[in-house]
Design an enzyme around this catalytic site. Sequence first.
Site, PDB file in Angstrom:
ATOM      1  CB  CYS A  10      -0.946  -0.012   1.196  1.00  0.00           C
ATOM      2  SG  CYS A  10      -2.236  -1.257   1.021  1.00  0.00           S
TER       3      CYS A  10
HETATM    4  N1  LIG Z   1      -2.589  -6.629   0.852  1.00  0.00           N
HETATM    5  C1  LIG Z   1      -3.107  -5.603   1.461  1.00  0.00           C
HETATM    6  O1  LIG Z   1      -2.821  -5.373   2.619  1.00  0.00           O
HETATM    7  C2  LIG Z   1      -4.106  -4.690   0.777  1.00  0.00           C
HETATM    8  C3  LIG Z   1      -4.867  -3.823   1.576  1.00  0.00           C
HETATM    9  C4  LIG Z   1      -5.807  -2.999   0.973  1.00  0.00           C
HETATM   10  C5  LIG Z   1      -5.955  -3.018  -0.407  1.00  0.00           C
HETATM   11  N2  LIG Z   1      -5.190  -3.849  -1.179  1.00  0.00           N
HETATM   12  C6  LIG Z   1      -5.436  -3.845  -2.622  1.00  0.00           C
HETATM   13  O2  LIG Z   1      -6.169  -5.002  -2.987  1.00  0.00           O
HETATM   14  C7  LIG Z   1      -5.760  -5.462  -4.282  1.00  0.00           C
HETATM   15  C8  LIG Z   1      -5.322  -6.907  -4.202  1.00  0.00           C
HETATM   16  O3  LIG Z   1      -4.189  -6.972  -3.359  1.00  0.00           O
HETATM   17  P1  LIG Z   1      -3.710  -8.312  -2.673  1.00  0.00           P
HETATM   18  O4  LIG Z   1      -2.719  -7.907  -1.651  1.00  0.00           O
HETATM   19  O5  LIG Z   1      -4.892  -9.140  -2.284  1.00  0.00           O
HETATM   20  O6  LIG Z   1      -2.976  -9.026  -3.899  1.00  0.00           O
HETATM   21  P2  LIG Z   1      -2.451 -10.530  -3.973  1.00  0.00           P
HETATM   22  O7  LIG Z   1      -1.339 -10.532  -4.935  1.00  0.00           O
HETATM   23  O8  LIG Z   1      -2.273 -11.073  -2.595  1.00  0.00           O
HETATM   24  O9  LIG Z   1      -3.673 -11.331  -4.607  1.00  0.00           O
HETATM   25  C9  LIG Z   1      -4.180 -11.061  -5.860  1.00  0.00           C
HETATM   26  C10 LIG Z   1      -4.684 -12.358  -6.482  1.00  0.00           C
HETATM   27  O10 LIG Z   1      -5.284 -12.031  -7.723  1.00  0.00           O
HETATM   28  C11 LIG Z   1      -4.972 -13.059  -8.657  1.00  0.00           C
HETATM   29  N3  LIG Z   1      -5.161 -12.554 -10.012  1.00  0.00           N
HETATM   30  C12 LIG Z   1      -4.336 -11.787 -10.758  1.00  0.00           C
HETATM   31  N4  LIG Z   1      -4.900 -11.519 -11.949  1.00  0.00           N
HETATM   32  C13 LIG Z   1      -6.106 -12.129 -11.951  1.00  0.00           C
HETATM   33  C14 LIG Z   1      -7.155 -12.219 -12.913  1.00  0.00           C
HETATM   34  N5  LIG Z   1      -7.090 -11.600 -14.093  1.00  0.00           N
HETATM   35  N6  LIG Z   1      -8.251 -12.949 -12.594  1.00  0.00           N
HETATM   36  C15 LIG Z   1      -8.326 -13.579 -11.401  1.00  0.00           C
HETATM   37  N7  LIG Z   1      -7.374 -13.529 -10.451  1.00  0.00           N
HETATM   38  C16 LIG Z   1      -6.271 -12.793 -10.730  1.00  0.00           C
HETATM   39  C17 LIG Z   1      -3.544 -13.432  -8.317  1.00  0.00           C
HETATM   40  O11 LIG Z   1      -3.223 -14.703  -8.810  1.00  0.00           O
HETATM   41  C18 LIG Z   1      -3.571 -13.363  -6.789  1.00  0.00           C
HETATM   42  O12 LIG Z   1      -3.913 -14.628  -6.220  1.00  0.00           O
HETATM   43  C19 LIG Z   1      -4.667  -4.507  -4.736  1.00  0.00           C
HETATM   44  O13 LIG Z   1      -5.244  -3.506  -5.520  1.00  0.00           O
HETATM   45  C20 LIG Z   1      -4.178  -3.901  -3.443  1.00  0.00           C
HETATM   46  O14 LIG Z   1      -3.668  -2.607  -3.628  1.00  0.00           O
HETATM   47  C21 LIG Z   1      -4.281  -4.694  -0.601  1.00  0.00           C
END
Ligand SMILES: NC(=O)c1ccc[n+]([C@@H]2O[C@H](COP(=O)([O-])OP(=O)(O)OC[C@H]3O[C@@H](n4cnc5c(N)ncnc54)[C@H](O)[C@@H]3O)[C@@H](O)[C@H]2O)c1
Length: 419
Positions: A261
């Site tokens: 983030c």
């Molecule tokens: N991790 C955090 O603490 C956090 C907190 C708030 C917001 N976010 C936001 O949430 C979003 C996701 O982050 P995350 O940390 O969960 O990511 P992550 O990498 O842990 O998980 C994302 C998942 O999406 C999958 N993916 C990628 N492309 C895809 C597609 N086309 N179709 C289906 N699945 C697909 C990946 O394989 C992965 O398993 C980001 O935008 C991030 O900025 C993350």
Amino acid sequence: MSHQLVVVGLGYVGMPLAQEAVRSGLSVVGFDVVASTVSSLNEGISHIDDLSDADVDEMLSGGFYATDDPAVLATAEAIVICVPTPLRDDTTPDLGAVEAASTTIGSLLSPGTLVVLESTTYPGTTDDIVRPILESHSGLRAGSDFNLAYSPERIDPGNPTFGLRNTPKVVGGYTDLCTERAVTLYEQVVDTVVRTVGTREAEMAKLLENTYRHVNIALMNEMAIFSHELGLDLWASIDAARTKPFGFQAFYPGPGVGGHCIPIDPNYLSYAVRSLGYQFRFVELAQEISGRMPTYVATRAQQLLNEARKPVNGSTILLLGVTYKANISDERETPARPLARRLLEMGAELEYFDPHVDEFEVDGAILAKVDDLPGALAAADLVILVQPHDDILEAAPFPEASLVLDTRGVVTGPSIERL
Ligand SMILES: NC(=O)c1ccc[n+]([C@@H]2O[C@H](COP(=O)([O-])OP(=O)(O)OC[C@H]3O[C@@H](n4cnc5c(N)ncnc54)[C@H](O)[C@@H]3O)[C@@H](O)[C@H]2O)c1
């Protein structure tokens, strides 16, 4: 068979959402493009810190399953997109996963479905990027044939107090009806849902939260540098200031910012501002200051060793904790990596202790991992506390160590120097 919720992207954000929705009694399927993620989840194996294998088992017992077959999208009453939004090498937003997920969803979208984007992104993404992709691939119109909304995820990995359910959830729809559909979905899963006027305001709310943190952490980092030169303990000043019951919120300095983030999201906002023809100067300044912290820590390490009549070159330096925050295993953007890179460039014999990380790699080199903490503390010329995991603080104040640089201001003792 229809499903009440299909979660697209089974990572740090998608899995806690799916878990809470299953607990709320919804029929939930997880869709991900990575086959190994799908198969391990279906075997009851968790790949994220906030869920144990037992949690995944509980989800599977509640009817959850994961799939990489997009056909499941056609069965959904609601689809929530939780895919990554990283940066490209030139630090501009990479919306490739959001666009790919939208294309897949659009080609299978059924009339009446609610689609919600949760991925962090700049204002306008839901309306101007996701909506046209969904509409062109489905032949359906947002607001009339299907509903569309944005709801930022506020998950704080490793936070024992605030999880998905007891953290208020912001929702903004493409139309008022879209907002209400999304509110109805989330009210089943979280205690408090907060409506905002539209998708752009909801997108901006998330970036505002993270930019606020980013700027204030950078302020503390800059103050830590000159506080050291002024000969005062900034942490003590923060503790004093935070006794004011209004108008002040404590933020803390450290070895640099990490995670998905703080180092990344504000870039999404400064990118959007640059398209207006000027810069978001607060964000760029914060990036510059916090980005220099790993180098500053390396310089302080060099000074400490110098006082002990030792060069960095050939000295054994032990890093305690190498993830981006305490008590989790996520290494994304961890400041430990640029710090390690700088120390290696200076010739340090570098090793690390971190029960959360089996292998720590820096530019292709695997750092030596320490298991015997007391022995390594005693043998090191310098110990740098980077990430105060609970299992590291149990060994504090590190009586075996001759020299410790505490970048977090959490340990006091005769051989300990604060950043
Ligand atoms: N991790 C955090 O603490 C956090 C907190 C708030 C917001 N976010 C936001 O949430 C979003 C996701 O982050 P995350 O940390 O969960 O990511 P992550 O990498 O842990 O998980 C994302 C998942 O999406 C999958 N993916 C990628 N492309 C895809 C597609 N086309 N179709 C289906 N699945 C697909 C990946 O394989 C992965 O398993 C980001 O935008 C991030 O900025 C993350």
